[in-house]
Motif scaffolding. Structure first.
Motif, PDB file in Angstrom:
ATOM      1  N   VAL A  54      35.576 -22.610 -26.719  1.00  0.00           N
ATOM      2  CA  VAL A  54      34.587 -21.547 -27.374  1.00  0.00           C
ATOM      3  C   VAL A  54      34.823 -20.350 -26.577  1.00  0.00           C
ATOM      4  O   VAL A  54      34.888 -20.151 -25.328  1.00  0.00           O
ATOM      5  CB  VAL A  54      33.249 -21.722 -27.425  1.00  0.00           C
ATOM      6  CG1 VAL A  54      32.659 -22.303 -25.978  1.00  0.00           C
ATOM      7  CG2 VAL A  54      32.364 -21.067 -28.426  1.00  0.00           C
ATOM      8  N   GLN A  55      34.762 -19.105 -27.323  1.00  0.00           N
ATOM      9  CA  GLN A  55      34.574 -17.839 -26.661  1.00  0.00           C
ATOM     10  C   GLN A  55      33.324 -17.454 -25.922  1.00  0.00           C
ATOM     11  O   GLN A  55      32.514 -18.161 -26.366  1.00  0.00           O
ATOM     12  CB  GLN A  55      35.030 -16.772 -27.705  1.00  0.00           C
ATOM     13  CG  GLN A  55      36.489 -16.915 -28.018  1.00  0.00           C
ATOM     14  CD  GLN A  55      37.009 -15.590 -28.835  1.00  0.00           C
ATOM     15  OE1 GLN A  55      35.930 -14.976 -29.606  1.00  0.00           O
ATOM     16  NE2 GLN A  55      38.243 -15.183 -28.799  1.00  0.00           N
ATOM     17  N   ALA A  56      33.433 -16.600 -24.985  1.00  0.00           N
ATOM     18  CA  ALA A  56      32.140 -16.330 -24.343  1.00  0.00           C
ATOM     19  C   ALA A  56      31.398 -15.636 -25.449  1.00  0.00           C
ATOM     20  O   ALA A  56      31.711 -15.020 -26.189  1.00  0.00           O
ATOM     21  CB  ALA A  56      32.583 -15.134 -23.415  1.00  0.00           C
TER      22      ALA A  56
ATOM     23  N   GLU B  79      31.528 -19.206 -16.738  1.00  0.00           N
ATOM     24  CA  GLU B  79      31.112 -19.914 -15.656  1.00  0.00           C
ATOM     25  C   GLU B  79      30.480 -21.294 -16.022  1.00  0.00           C
ATOM     26  O   GLU B  79      29.976 -22.143 -15.264  1.00  0.00           O
ATOM     27  CB  GLU B  79      30.163 -19.230 -14.639  1.00  0.00           C
ATOM     28  CG  GLU B  79      28.984 -18.382 -15.214  1.00  0.00           C
ATOM     29  CD  GLU B  79      29.445 -17.069 -15.726  1.00  0.00           C
ATOM     30  OE1 GLU B  79      30.537 -16.526 -16.151  1.00  0.00           O
ATOM     31  OE2 GLU B  79      28.454 -16.130 -15.507  1.00  0.00           O
ATOM     32  N   ASP B  80      30.016 -21.490 -17.238  1.00  0.00           N
ATOM     33  CA  ASP B  80      29.704 -22.582 -18.019  1.00  0.00           C
ATOM     34  C   ASP B  80      30.681 -23.661 -18.214  1.00  0.00           C
ATOM     35  O   ASP B  80      30.298 -24.749 -18.574  1.00  0.00           O
ATOM     36  CB  ASP B  80      28.859 -22.474 -19.341  1.00  0.00           C
ATOM     37  CG  ASP B  80      27.819 -21.474 -18.950  1.00  0.00           C
ATOM     38  OD1 ASP B  80      27.569 -20.661 -19.966  1.00  0.00           O
ATOM     39  OD2 ASP B  80      27.043 -21.977 -18.108  1.00  0.00           O
TER      40      ASP B  80
ATOM     41  N   VAL C 114      33.736 -28.779 -21.721  1.00  0.00           N
ATOM     42  CA  VAL C 114      33.321 -27.493 -22.380  1.00  0.00           C
ATOM     43  C   VAL C 114      34.240 -26.578 -21.582  1.00  0.00           C
ATOM     44  O   VAL C 114      34.012 -26.316 -20.295  1.00  0.00           O
ATOM     45  CB  VAL C 114      31.831 -27.390 -22.286  1.00  0.00           C
ATOM     46  CG1 VAL C 114      31.615 -25.901 -22.544  1.00  0.00           C
ATOM     47  CG2 VAL C 114      31.157 -28.432 -22.993  1.00  0.00           C
ATOM     48  N   THR C 115      34.789 -25.569 -22.273  1.00  0.00           N
ATOM     49  CA  THR C 115      35.648 -24.500 -21.720  1.00  0.00           C
ATOM     50  C   THR C 115      35.314 -23.176 -22.541  1.00  0.00           C
ATOM     51  O   THR C 115      35.420 -23.348 -23.764  1.00  0.00           O
ATOM     52  CB  THR C 115      37.337 -24.665 -21.853  1.00  0.00           C
ATOM     53  OG1 THR C 115      37.472 -26.163 -21.297  1.00  0.00           O
ATOM     54  CG2 THR C 115      37.990 -23.651 -21.480  1.00  0.00           C
ATOM     55  N   VAL C 116      34.903 -22.263 -21.598  1.00  0.00           N
ATOM     56  CA  VAL C 116      34.290 -20.995 -22.404  1.00  0.00           C
ATOM     57  C   VAL C 116      35.220 -19.927 -21.907  1.00  0.00           C
ATOM     58  O   VAL C 116      35.713 -19.763 -20.848  1.00  0.00           O
ATOM     59  CB  VAL C 116      32.840 -20.726 -21.862  1.00  0.00           C
ATOM     60  CG1 VAL C 116      32.579 -19.183 -22.421  1.00  0.00           C
ATOM     61  CG2 VAL C 116      31.939 -21.723 -22.212  1.00  0.00           C
ATOM     62  N   SER C 117      36.152 -19.246 -22.767  1.00  0.00           N
ATOM     63  CA  SER C 117      37.053 -18.512 -22.421  1.00  0.00           C
ATOM     64  C   SER C 117      36.444 -17.003 -22.579  1.00  0.00           C
ATOM     65  O   SER C 117      35.477 -16.612 -23.355  1.00  0.00           O
ATOM     66  CB  SER C 117      38.432 -18.470 -23.238  1.00  0.00           C
ATOM     67  OG  SER C 117      37.752 -18.284 -24.889  1.00  0.00           O
ATOM     68  N   SER C 118      36.826 -15.962 -21.698  1.00  0.00           N
ATOM     69  CA  SER C 118      36.426 -14.667 -21.621  1.00  0.00           C
ATOM     70  C   SER C 118      37.180 -13.898 -22.573  1.00  0.00           C
ATOM     71  O   SER C 118      37.861 -14.076 -23.232  1.00  0.00           O
ATOM     72  CB  SER C 118      36.751 -14.383 -20.019  1.00  0.00           C
ATOM     73  OG  SER C 118      38.053 -14.408 -19.761  1.00  0.00           O
TER      74      SER C 118
END
Length: 124
Positions: free
Chosen positions: A12-14, A89-90, A120-124
């Motif tokens: 998911v995006q930031a 950072e999540d 869970v991967t959060v992209s900037s």
């Protein structure tokens, strides 16, 4: 005995949201304290959130307070973690955990049952 299976992770995006689910087996789920933890690469597993057996009390890590919400449905033997305003950072593997003593806090050693985790991967 309780078996736990997490789902709902992804990329998911930031600023976005995800809802993690934890499906439990076992007849005594409603008496267990439940927690969510996470582990980022190269870091120790850390506490995220916990909920009492009845769902009326919750506890959060400062880093997620106001953004994440833990809940449970004892009739469905499910626990959830709603994650909003996600940050890079999540990013971590998120684990669901259960405590047969009803404990619901931040101490990993109090939880005797763990799921396999969901990424869970959060992209900037």
């Amino acid at each position: 005995q309780v078996q736990l299976v997490e789902s709902g992770g992804g990329l998911v995006q930031a600023g976005g949201s995800l809802r993690l689910s934890c499906a439990a087996s076992g007849r005594t789920f409603s008496s267990y304290g439940m927690g969510w933890f996470r582990q980022a690469p190269g870091k120790e597993r850390e506490f995220v959130a916990a909920i009492s057996w009845g769902g009326d009390s919750t506890y959060y890590a400062d880093s997620v307070k106001g953004r994440f919400t833990i809940s449970r449905d004892n009739t469905k033997k499910m626990a959830y973690l709603q994650m909003n305003s996600l940050k890079p950072e999540d990013t971590a593997i998120y684990y669901c955990a259960a405590s047969s003593t009803g404990y619901f806090g931040s101490a990993l050693y109090e939880y005797g049952y763990w799921g396999q985790g969901t990424q869970v991967t959060v992209s900037s």
